[in-house]
Scaffold this motif. Structure first.
Motif, PDB file in Angstrom:
ATOM      1  N   GLN A  44     -30.423 -62.147  -0.131  1.00  0.00           N
ATOM      2  CA  GLN A  44     -29.240 -62.912  -0.515  1.00  0.00           C
ATOM      3  C   GLN A  44     -28.000 -62.046  -0.447  1.00  0.00           C
ATOM      4  O   GLN A  44     -26.940 -62.496  -0.024  1.00  0.00           O
ATOM      5  CB  GLN A  44     -29.400 -63.474  -1.925  1.00  0.00           C
ATOM      6  N   SER A  45     -28.134 -60.808  -0.878  1.00  0.00           N
ATOM      7  CA  SER A  45     -26.998 -59.895  -0.863  1.00  0.00           C
ATOM      8  C   SER A  45     -26.560 -59.624   0.571  1.00  0.00           C
ATOM      9  O   SER A  45     -25.366 -59.579   0.867  1.00  0.00           O
ATOM     10  CB  SER A  45     -27.358 -58.588  -1.571  1.00  0.00           C
ATOM     11  N   ALA A  46     -27.515 -59.456   1.458  1.00  0.00           N
ATOM     12  CA  ALA A  46     -27.191 -59.230   2.866  1.00  0.00           C
ATOM     13  C   ALA A  46     -26.506 -60.456   3.453  1.00  0.00           C
ATOM     14  O   ALA A  46     -25.555 -60.334   4.235  1.00  0.00           O
ATOM     15  CB  ALA A  46     -28.452 -58.891   3.649  1.00  0.00           C
ATOM     16  N   ALA A  47     -26.965 -61.638   3.065  1.00  0.00           N
ATOM     17  CA  ALA A  47     -26.336 -62.865   3.552  1.00  0.00           C
ATOM     18  C   ALA A  47     -24.910 -62.968   3.043  1.00  0.00           C
ATOM     19  O   ALA A  47     -23.993 -63.350   3.783  1.00  0.00           O
ATOM     20  CB  ALA A  47     -27.150 -64.077   3.121  1.00  0.00           C
ATOM     21  N   GLU A 107     -19.792 -63.112  -5.925  1.00  0.00           N
ATOM     22  CA  GLU A 107     -21.034 -63.620  -5.316  1.00  0.00           C
ATOM     23  C   GLU A 107     -22.223 -62.749  -5.722  1.00  0.00           C
ATOM     24  O   GLU A 107     -23.307 -63.250  -6.031  1.00  0.00           O
ATOM     25  CB  GLU A 107     -20.891 -63.662  -3.789  1.00  0.00           C
ATOM     26  N   GLU A 108     -22.027 -61.445  -5.753  1.00  0.00           N
ATOM     27  CA  GLU A 108     -23.098 -60.532  -6.147  1.00  0.00           C
ATOM     28  C   GLU A 108     -23.478 -60.742  -7.612  1.00  0.00           C
ATOM     29  O   GLU A 108     -24.654 -60.728  -7.965  1.00  0.00           O
ATOM     30  CB  GLU A 108     -22.672 -59.082  -5.910  1.00  0.00           C
ATOM     31  N   ALA A 113     -27.286 -62.894 -11.673  1.00  0.00           N
ATOM     32  CA  ALA A 113     -27.550 -63.821 -12.773  1.00  0.00           C
ATOM     33  C   ALA A 113     -28.671 -64.782 -12.409  1.00  0.00           C
ATOM     34  O   ALA A 113     -29.543 -65.089 -13.237  1.00  0.00           O
ATOM     35  CB  ALA A 113     -26.282 -64.582 -13.128  1.00  0.00           C
ATOM     36  N   GLN A 114     -28.677 -65.236 -11.169  1.00  0.00           N
ATOM     37  CA  GLN A 114     -29.718 -66.142 -10.697  1.00  0.00           C
ATOM     38  C   GLN A 114     -31.083 -65.450 -10.718  1.00  0.00           C
ATOM     39  O   GLN A 114     -32.076 -66.037 -11.154  1.00  0.00           O
ATOM     40  CB  GLN A 114     -29.365 -66.613  -9.290  1.00  0.00           C
ATOM     41  N   ASP A 115     -31.145 -64.218 -10.272  1.00  0.00           N
ATOM     42  CA  ASP A 115     -32.402 -63.471 -10.282  1.00  0.00           C
ATOM     43  C   ASP A 115     -32.902 -63.236 -11.699  1.00  0.00           C
ATOM     44  O   ASP A 115     -34.101 -63.338 -11.965  1.00  0.00           O
ATOM     45  CB  ASP A 115     -32.241 -62.131  -9.559  1.00  0.00           C
ATOM     46  N   GLN A 121     -37.894 -67.121 -16.311  1.00  0.00           N
ATOM     47  CA  GLN A 121     -38.664 -68.358 -16.277  1.00  0.00           C
ATOM     48  C   GLN A 121     -40.082 -68.157 -15.765  1.00  0.00           C
ATOM     49  O   GLN A 121     -40.916 -69.017 -15.973  1.00  0.00           O
ATOM     50  CB  GLN A 121     -37.952 -69.393 -15.400  1.00  0.00           C
ATOM     51  N   GLN A 122     -40.365 -67.068 -15.104  1.00  0.00           N
ATOM     52  CA  GLN A 122     -41.703 -66.822 -14.561  1.00  0.00           C
ATOM     53  C   GLN A 122     -42.670 -66.534 -15.700  1.00  0.00           C
ATOM     54  O   GLN A 122     -42.364 -65.769 -16.614  1.00  0.00           O
ATOM     55  CB  GLN A 122     -41.694 -65.634 -13.590  1.00  0.00           C
ATOM     56  N   PRO A 123     -43.858 -67.151 -15.655  1.00  0.00           N
ATOM     57  CA  PRO A 123     -44.859 -66.875 -16.698  1.00  0.00           C
ATOM     58  C   PRO A 123     -45.393 -65.466 -16.552  1.00  0.00           C
ATOM     59  O   PRO A 123     -45.559 -64.949 -15.456  1.00  0.00           O
ATOM     60  CB  PRO A 123     -45.949 -67.919 -16.430  1.00  0.00           C
ATOM     61  N   LYS A 124     -45.629 -64.831 -17.679  1.00  0.00           N
ATOM     62  CA  LYS A 124     -46.150 -63.464 -17.667  1.00  0.00           C
ATOM     63  C   LYS A 124     -47.654 -63.503 -17.568  1.00  0.00           C
ATOM     64  O   LYS A 124     -48.315 -64.223 -18.285  1.00  0.00           O
ATOM     65  CB  LYS A 124     -45.717 -62.709 -18.910  1.00  0.00           C
TER      66      LYS A 124
END
Length: 125
Positions: A44-47, A107-108, A113-115, A121-124
């Motif tokens: 995403q950063s490269a984009a 944008e960065e 923040a999105q990451d 939200q990912q289950p551990k």
């Protein structure tokens, strides 16, 4: 004599060719490992860099920020934008560079923040 010279040249070319191929494979492996280490945020950063025309490092240099902090970015942006205003003898080109740098850093920050929200939200397991 010419036969031995030809054999020496052929062997030398083979050795150099193998060494070059091995170095190329190592470089591809290192590049792949670095891309994997950056993960999805790196893509995403490269984009974002390609869309804005500025890399993250360039944007940080233009706004003179070492870490991504909204307050510091905004403070430096306001100052540089006012200083480079055409009505006070500034440069429109530099002012546009300042605007592009702020857009790139914003944008960065959005990507980070999105990451962070996705990791939360990912289950551990």
């Amino acid at each position: 004599m010419a036969k031995y010279l030809a054999q020496i040249i052929v062997m030398g070319v083979q050795v150099v060719g193998r060494a070059f191929a091995r170095a190329l494979r190592q470089e591809f492996a290192a590049s792949r490992a670095a891309a994997d280490a950056r993960g999805r945020a790196g893509h995403q950063s490269a984009a974002a860099s390609s869309l804005s025309g500025l890399s993250l490092q360039e944007a940080q240099q233009i706004l003179n920020v070492s870490k991504l902090s909204r307050e510091e970015i905004q403070k430096n942006f306001d100052h540089l934008f006012k200083v480079n205003d055409k009505s006070v003898g500034g440069s429109f080109y530099l002012q546009s560079k300042v605007v592009r740098a702020k857009e790139r850093l914003d944008e960065e920050l959005k990507i980070q923040a999105q990451d962070e929200s996705e990791r939360g939200q990912q289950p551990k397991t």
